[in-house]
Design an enzyme around this catalytic site. Structure first.
Site, PDB file in Angstrom:
ATOM      1  N   CYS A   2     -23.678  -1.645 -19.422  1.00 37.97           N
ATOM      2  CA  CYS A   2     -25.426  -1.870 -19.741  1.00 37.97           C
ATOM      3  C   CYS A   2     -25.688  -2.783 -19.291  1.00 37.97           C
ATOM      4  CB  CYS A   2     -24.731  -1.444 -21.437  1.00 37.97           C
ATOM      5  SG  CYS A   2     -23.133  -0.725 -22.586  1.00 37.97           S
ATOM      6  N   ARG A  27     -27.988   0.998 -15.466  1.00 31.68           N
ATOM      7  CA  ARG A  27     -26.348   0.423 -16.017  1.00 31.68           C
ATOM      8  C   ARG A  27     -25.939   1.551 -16.798  1.00 31.68           C
ATOM      9  NH1 ARG A  27     -24.596  -4.763 -15.993  1.00 31.68           N
ATOM     10  NH2 ARG A  27     -25.831  -5.773 -13.613  1.00 31.68           N
ATOM     11  N   TRP A  71     -24.665   2.623 -21.881  1.00 32.00           N
ATOM     12  CA  TRP A  71     -23.299   3.534 -21.586  1.00 32.00           C
ATOM     13  C   TRP A  71     -22.479   2.960 -22.843  1.00 32.00           C
ATOM     14  CZ3 TRP A  71     -18.238   3.404 -19.126  1.00 32.00           C
ATOM     15  CH2 TRP A  71     -17.910   3.884 -19.087  1.00 32.00           C
ATOM     16  N   ASN A  95     -23.642  -6.532 -23.379  1.00 27.62           N
ATOM     17  CA  ASN A  95     -22.792  -6.082 -22.011  1.00 27.62           C
ATOM     18  C   ASN A  95     -21.548  -6.065 -21.495  1.00 27.62           C
ATOM     19  OD1 ASN A  95     -22.172  -4.436 -20.091  1.00 27.62           O
ATOM     20  ND2 ASN A  95     -23.413  -5.898 -18.103  1.00 27.62           N
ATOM     21  N   GLY A  96     -20.666  -5.324 -22.042  1.00 34.62           N
ATOM     22  CA  GLY A  96     -18.678  -5.648 -22.146  1.00 34.62           C
ATOM     23  C   GLY A  96     -17.870  -5.082 -22.797  1.00 34.62           C
ATOM     24  N   GLU A 462     -14.775  13.096  -1.063  1.00 35.14           N
ATOM     25  CA  GLU A 462     -15.957  12.159  -1.004  1.00 35.14           C
ATOM     26  C   GLU A 462     -16.672  13.875  -1.411  1.00 35.14           C
ATOM     27  OE1 GLU A 462     -17.608  10.126  -2.137  1.00 35.14           O
ATOM     28  OE2 GLU A 462     -19.779  10.072  -1.905  1.00 35.14           O
ATOM     29  N   LYS A 466     -18.578  14.326  -5.117  1.00 35.88           N
ATOM     30  CA  LYS A 466     -20.148  14.179  -5.299  1.00 35.88           C
ATOM     31  C   LYS A 466     -20.377  15.933  -5.852  1.00 35.88           C
ATOM     32  CE  LYS A 466     -21.690  11.387  -4.040  1.00 35.88           C
ATOM     33  NZ  LYS A 466     -21.416  10.275  -3.957  1.00 35.88           N
ATOM     34  N   GLU A 469     -19.739  15.263  -9.739  1.00 38.55           N
ATOM     35  CA  GLU A 469     -20.615  14.204 -10.385  1.00 38.55           C
ATOM     36  C   GLU A 469     -21.683  14.783 -10.584  1.00 38.55           C
ATOM     37  OE1 GLU A 469     -21.476  10.837  -7.441  1.00 38.55           O
ATOM     38  OE2 GLU A 469     -21.670   9.284  -8.581  1.00 38.55           O
ATOM     39  N   HIS A 485       1.345  23.080  -0.933  1.00 38.39           N
ATOM     40  CA  HIS A 485       2.523  22.881  -1.809  1.00 38.39           C
ATOM     41  C   HIS A 485       1.705  22.664  -3.059  1.00 38.39           C
ATOM     42  CE1 HIS A 485       4.445  21.276   1.690  1.00 38.39           C
ATOM     43  NE2 HIS A 485       3.626  21.012   2.466  1.00 38.39           N
ATOM     44  N   LYS A 584     -24.777   3.935 -12.340  1.00 37.14           N
ATOM     45  CA  LYS A 584     -25.050   3.952 -10.982  1.00 37.14           C
ATOM     46  C   LYS A 584     -24.417   2.480 -10.781  1.00 37.14           C
ATOM     47  CE  LYS A 584     -26.820   4.073  -6.930  1.00 37.14           C
ATOM     48  NZ  LYS A 584     -25.985   4.999  -6.355  1.00 37.14           N
TER      49      LYS A 584
HETATM   50  O1  M6R Z   1     -21.651   0.295  -6.538  1.00 38.37           O
HETATM   51  P1  M6R Z   1     -20.184   0.698  -6.303  1.00 38.37           P
HETATM   52  O2  M6R Z   1     -20.279   0.688  -4.697  1.00 38.37           O
HETATM   53  O3  M6R Z   1     -19.073  -0.389  -6.254  1.00 38.37           O
HETATM   54  O4  M6R Z   1     -19.728   1.922  -7.215  1.00 38.37           O
HETATM   55  C1  M6R Z   1     -18.457   2.240  -6.844  1.00 38.37           C
HETATM   56  C2  M6R Z   1     -18.708   3.808  -7.309  1.00 38.37           C
HETATM   57  O5  M6R Z   1     -18.926   2.986  -8.992  1.00 38.37           O
HETATM   58  C3  M6R Z   1     -19.685   4.509  -7.006  1.00 38.37           C
HETATM   59  O6  M6R Z   1     -18.867   4.882  -5.733  1.00 38.37           O
HETATM   60  C4  M6R Z   1     -19.456   6.047  -8.254  1.00 38.37           C
HETATM   61  O7  M6R Z   1     -18.230   6.651  -7.690  1.00 38.37           O
HETATM   62  C5  M6R Z   1     -20.252   6.863  -7.261  1.00 38.37           C
HETATM   63  N1  M6R Z   1     -21.156   7.142  -8.129  1.00 38.37           N
HETATM   64  C6  M6R Z   1     -19.989   8.112  -6.214  1.00 38.37           C
HETATM   65  O8  M6R Z   1     -21.219   8.701  -5.819  1.00 38.37           O
END
Ligand code: M6R
Length: 589
Positions: A2, A27, A71, A95-96, A462, A466, A469, A485, A584
């Site tokens: 958060c 956050r 969050w 936060n935590g 990746e 994406k 997500e 497999h 993020k």
């Molecule tokens: O800030 P970071 O690169 O450590 O974040 C790692 C992941 O949380 C981040 O890459 C996440 O998977 C992304 N939202 C993917 O788009």
């Protein structure tokens, strides 16, 4: 994870809290709230949803206040679970994660105290009130001594209209002095205007009162040096684009260009080059997209430098029993530099004797304070939750690292192909628009599979992440050889499969997997740098990538995959910048 903020000064607190909360929204953004102190009373305003929902809080009167953007970890996103949490004389933002909150809550309830939320955080306000026999700092110390887990706290007491209290353990917390008052915040950019900034360490407390900031540890008051910032925060706007994600994709060529490092000729890296000379093993720890950049780097480093590379998801590494041999260099890759699991993994590697190198896009982030060396990607601030340009920038930097490592190990390493990547990325971007037409087909799919071999496997992972997500479609990325497999059982009439094919030596092998998909009615989107495959009957749609050194190809092949996810998210009516349930920066484990 958060975002927390606190302000005390001469100005009205509410507008300042709201501005800073907006900057902390990366956050978490499922609920938000502020509390402002006025004449021994808390005025509180909380809403489910984004910080924009707090517009009505601007009118709250008072010059000391705290705020939070959430969050959810414990309890659904809702007004009642939104912070600040109030009990007795106290208001708290946290936060935590408080791991022992159930036991603490039972204790409070046994005293007859009632809870109004399902959060772990509310117990902190209860403990503060219980331990307060007149001195807030003593109450804060006693409360923190009871907490197991992680916390960054900003605290107000009802009858202290000019004071804020802060405490930290395992969650970042910054204290700042600006022209208009004193602040606490989860990160530096949130309070970018402050001329004086201090980073609280684990076990430290702060008192911000009138014009004075004091720092304490258990033993008593301590002195603290100001942070030395290497950069000032930027807050880019959308610059006319509909979404940050698309804008940030358009910035990929520049992000790559600025993140290529010439280690050999740059005097700033002379000490680092000596470390490279003595490196015998490389470990990479990271999460999510950054983990995928580690996988791409492994292919390059092992091929170019002939040094073994182990890539481990940071959350697994931190609770494993990693082996650090002499000559181990651990790369901790994190766009934000604040990911809790990556920080913990980097710390563990350091404690066990590895040379820790942070690869991050955030110059003054927590990871830079753990690492022995810091390598900065220069992607510019990334706002969209889905990482795009930061991934390409990580690859550019890690490829530079790989070629430098190879050179320091006496292997021939051709850097020249690296320099052509920004222009090739530009060309790739100009070829992705046709995916807009394909997006409606993807938008109604039940699931989507991504396949590739070697370096293409990393792009498959990746691309799949994406899509998941931001479009919320079930999706997986596989080595193309793995399809038969098990996963092939899921392919039937109309199943979308994205094949990435840029590695000449295994191109025919990947095409075998494509044929197997086609034979079962699957619809193949091919991303390739080989024109001869685009016209094959098994391929429904293709994107031809510009020719590029094969080991670097994920830096290009991921671009159409990012675009596919973006267009599909739009076709499904989703906001690609702020996907549900995500944030993020993942600052809790
Ligand atoms: O800030 P970071 O690169 O450590 O974040 C790692 C992941 O949380 C981040 O890459 C996440 O998977 C992304 N939202 C993917 O788009």
């Amino acid at each position: 994870m958060c975002g927390i903020i606190g302000y005390t000064g001469k100005a009205q607190a509410a507008p300042k809290l709201l501005l800073c909360l907006k900057r902390l929204e990366y956050r978490g953004y499922d609920s938000a709230g502020i509390a402002v102190l006025c004449e021994d009373n808390f005025s509180v305003y909380k809403r489910k949803g984004r910080v924009d929902e707090l517009e009505g809080a601007k009118a709250l009167s008072g010059t000391t206040g705290i705020g939070h953007t959430r969050w959810a970890t414990h309890g659904e996103p809702s007004e009642k679970n939104a912070h600040p949490h109030l009990y007795g004389r106290y208001a708290v933002v946290h936060n935590g994660i408080i791991e022992n909150y159930r036991q603490l809550k039972e204790e409070c309830e046994a005293r007859g105290e009632r809870f109004t939320s399902e959060t772990d955080s509310e117990v902190i306000a209860h403990l503060l009130d219980f331990y307060d026999e007149g001195d807030v700092l003593t109450a804060l110390r006693k409360t923190c001594a009871r907490l197991i887990g992680s916390y960054a706290l900003a605290v107000m007491r009802r009858d202290r209209a000019d004071a804020l209290y802060a405490a930290r353990r395992k969650s970042p917390l910054i204290v700042g002095r600006g022209n208009d008052g004193l602040y606490v915040a989860s990160d530096v950019p949130a309070i970018a205007e402050c001329g004086e900034l201090y980073s609280l360490a684990d076990g430290e407390f702060a008192l911000l009162q009138q014009d004075t900031i004091k720092f304490f540890r258990e033993e008593g008051e301590i002195g603290k040096e100001q942070m030395k910032l290497t950069s000032r925060a930027e807050f880019p706007d959308k610059g006319g684009y509909a979404h940050y994600m698309w804008k940030e994709m358009c910035e990929i060529p520049a992000a790559i260009a600025h993140s290529i490092i010439n280690f050999d000729s740059d005097p700033r890296f002379s000490a680092f080059n000596i470390v490279l000379c003595h490196t015998k093993y490389v470990q990479i720890v990271a999460c999510g997209t950054a983990y995928h950049s580690g996988i791409a780097a492994k292919y390059l480093i092992e091929r170019a430098a002939r040094i073994p590379v182990e890539v481990t998801v940071a959350s697994e590494y931190r609770y494993g029993d990693p082996i650090i041999r002499e000559g181990t260099l651990t790369l901790a890759v994190s766009q934000s530099g604040e990911t809790a699991d990556t920080l913990a993994a980097a710390q563990l590697a350091k404690e066990r004797g590895a040379t820790v190198v942070a690869v991050t896009n955030a110059p003054d982030s927590s990871i830079t304070r753990i690492a022995h060396f810091v390598l900065l990607t220069q992607a510019g601030r990334e706002i969209a939750v889905a990482a795009t340009k930061s991934f390409n920038a990580q690859l550019a930097l890690l490829y530079s690292f790989g070629t430098a490592l190879a050179a320091q190990q006496g292997k021939t390493a051709d850097r020249s192909a690296l320099l052509s990547l920004p222009a090739l990325a530009e060309q790739t971007l100009s070829r992705v628009e046709k995916l807009k037409m394909t997006a409606p087909f993807y938008a109604q799919a039940r699931s989507v599979y991504f396949i590739g071999r070697g370096a293409d496997y990393c792009a498959a992972l990746e691309g799949s992440l994406k899509l998941k997500e931001i479009s919320y479609l079930p999706s997986e990325g596989y080595p193309a050889g793995e399809l038969k497999h098990g996963t092939l059982a899921l392919v039937d009439e109309g199943t979308p499969v994205v094949a990435i094919l840029t590695q000449r030596a295994v191109a025919e092998k990947t095409m075998n997997a494509v044929s197997e998909v086609y034979a079962r009615g699957g619809k193949v989107l091919l991303i390739t740098s080989f024109p001869e495959y685009t016209a094959r009957k098994e391929v429904s749609v293709s994107i031809l990538l510009p020719a590029c050194e094969e080991l670097y190809s994920p830096i290009l092949s991921v671009i159409p995959l990012q675009a596919l996810a973006y267009y599909t998210a739009l076709a499904r009516g989703n906001d690609p910048d702020k996907p549900r349930n995500l944030a993020k920066s993942v600052t809790v484990e």
